[in-house]
Enzyme design. Structure first.
Site, PDB file in Angstrom:
ATOM      1  CG  LEU A  35       0.933  -6.638   0.212  1.00 43.78           C
ATOM      2  CD1 LEU A  35       0.024  -6.192  -0.931  1.00 43.78           C
ATOM      3  CD2 LEU A  35       2.342  -6.097  -0.023  1.00 43.78           C
ATOM      4  CG  HIS A  36       3.517  -5.592   7.137  1.00 44.82           C
ATOM      5  ND1 HIS A  36       3.119  -6.529   8.059  1.00 44.82           N
ATOM      6  CD2 HIS A  36       4.679  -6.066   6.601  1.00 44.82           C
ATOM      7  CE1 HIS A  36       3.994  -7.523   8.096  1.00 44.82           C
ATOM      8  NE2 HIS A  36       4.949  -7.262   7.220  1.00 44.82           N
ATOM      9  CG  ASP A  37       3.564  -0.072   5.583  1.00 46.12           C
ATOM     10  OD1 ASP A  37       3.393  -0.452   6.754  1.00 46.12           O
ATOM     11  OD2 ASP A  37       4.678   0.243   5.131  1.00 46.12           O
TER      12      ASP A  37
END
Length: 318
Positions: free
Chosen positions: A239-241
C-alpha cells in the site's frame, strides 16, 4: 489543531485508500484534492477522485484536474496495475458534484494563499502539478510547510530496474521539487514494499460493517491480482500511497533518515532514479527525510481503525 493539507493524486487504488484514510481523521484538514495523469488518463483520475469523495459524502472539498502529461515527456499510465477505470473492483457511485473551473495549480495556489497556517502538500502521483505550482508561484514557497510524497526508492525500482513509477513518469518535475528547498518526506519503495496488506488484513476490513470498508476490501481484492505475480516476491500487496497519510498521523510507525536526494534526468539506464545519499558520501546538505522502515502491523491497525470510523452517522454528519 488540524493540519491543512492538499492531496495531489492520480487515483489509483492506493491513492483512493490514502484519501479515505486522511478523511477519517479530523486532525487533517483537506483544503483541496487535485489530480494528474499517472495511474490512468487525466479524465479518469479526475473522475475517480470525485467518485471517492462522493462515496465519503465530502462534496465540500474542492477538486481540480491538473497536468494531462509530464513537463517534457509523453504520458505513460499504469493501467496494467489499476485496470480500465483506474479503480477497477468495487461499484463506485457516480460523481455527485463537479470539479472546479480552475486548474489544479491555481486551486492549490488559492488555498495556500488563503490558509492562515502553512499547508502540507501530499502528492501520491507524478510530481508535475507540484513542480508547476513551485515554478509559477515562488511567493508561496514560505507558506508550504512540507511536501510528503510517495515516490522514489533508495534501492531498486518498480517500473525500471532503477526507477519508481511516479518519479519515472516525470523526472524533470521531481528534480524541481527536490531542489525546491521545501522540507520533503519521501515515502519510497524501501518502506512501501514493507507496508503490505495481507489476505487476512483484507478480511478484517471486509468484516467492518460500513460501505466504505466494503469498498476498500473490494479495491484491495483487485489490487492484489497484479501483485501476486511471482516476480515481485510479495506475500500481500504494498500500500504505497497510504504511507504518506500514516506518516502524517503517526510518524513513530516509521524509521527515517535525513538524506540528500537527487533525481536522474538524463541517463538512458537510470532515468528517474532517486539517488539517495544515505551515507553522506557527496557532502551535499540533506533535502529529504527518507522513510526506510515501518511497523507493518501498526500501519494495518491504523487503516482498520480508520475505516471503522465511517459509520452512517459519520458519513452524514455534514
Amino acid at each position: 489543531m488540524s493540519r491543512p493539507i492538499i492531496l495531489d493524486c492520480d487515483p489509483g487504488h492506493d491513492d483512493a485508500i490514502a484519501l479515505i484514510l486522511a478523511l477519517a481523521h479530523p486532525e487533517l484538514n483537506p483544503l483541496a484534492v487535485t489530480t494528474s495523469a499517472g495511474n490512468q488518463t487525466p479524465d479518469k483520475t479526475l473522475k475517480n477522485a470525485l467518485r471517492i469523495l462522493t462515496l465519503l459524502n465530502r462534496s465540500d472539498i474542492p477538486v481540480a484536474g491538473g497536468a494531462v502529461k509530464p513537463l517534457s515527456r509523453e504520458l505513460m499510465i499504469a493501467d496494467n496495475v489499476h485496470g480500465e477505470t483506474g479503480l477497477d473492483g468495487p461499484a463506485l457511485p457516480a460523481p455527485s458534484f463537479q470539479p472546479q473551473a480552475v486548474n489544479a495549480v491555481e486551486l492549490m495556489a488559492e488555498k495556500i494563499r488563503q490558509s492562515d497556517k502553512p499547508v502540507t502538500l501530499v502528492p501520491t502521483g507524478p510530481l508535475t502539478n507540484i513542480a508547476l505550482l513551485l515554478a509559477s508561484h515562488g511567493e508561496l514557497h514560505a507558506k508550504i510547510e512540507r511536501i510528503v510524497l510517495m515516490g522514489g526508492a533508495a534501492g531498486v525500482g518498480n517500473w525500471t530496474p532503477a526507477a519508481e513509477f511516479n518519479i519515472f513518469v516525470d523526472p524533470e518535475a521531481a528534480d524541481i521539487v527536490f531542489k525546491s528547498g521545501i522540507p520533503i518526506t519521501m515515502c519510497g519503495l524501501d518502506v512501501t514494499h514493507q507496508a503490505q496488506i495481507m489476505d487476512e488484513d483484507i478480511e478484517r476490513i471486509r468484516a467492518i460493517p460500513n460501505p466504505v470498508a466494503k469498498c476498500v476490501a473490494e479495491l484491495l481484492d483487485f489490487f492484489m491480482i497484479y501483485h501476486r505475480a511471482p516476480k515481485w516476491g510479495f506475500v500481500g500487496a504494498p500500500l504505497h500511497d497510504p504511507c504518506t497519510i500514516a506518516w502524517l498521523l503517526n510518524p513513530a510507525l516509521f524509521d527515517a533518515q535525513d538524506c540528500w536526494v537527487g533525481i536522474e534526468t538524463q541517463s538512458e539506464l537510470t532515468l528517474g532514479m532517486t539517488v539517495v545519499d544515505r551515507y553522506q558520501l557527496t557532502g551535499k546538505p540533506t533535502n529529504a527525510t527518507v522513510l526506510f522502515g515501518i511497523d507493518r502491523q501498526g500501519f494495518v491497525d491504523l487503516l482498520v481503525d480508520s475505516l471503522a470510523v465511517y459509520t452512517p452517522t459519520y458519513l452524514n454528519r455534514r
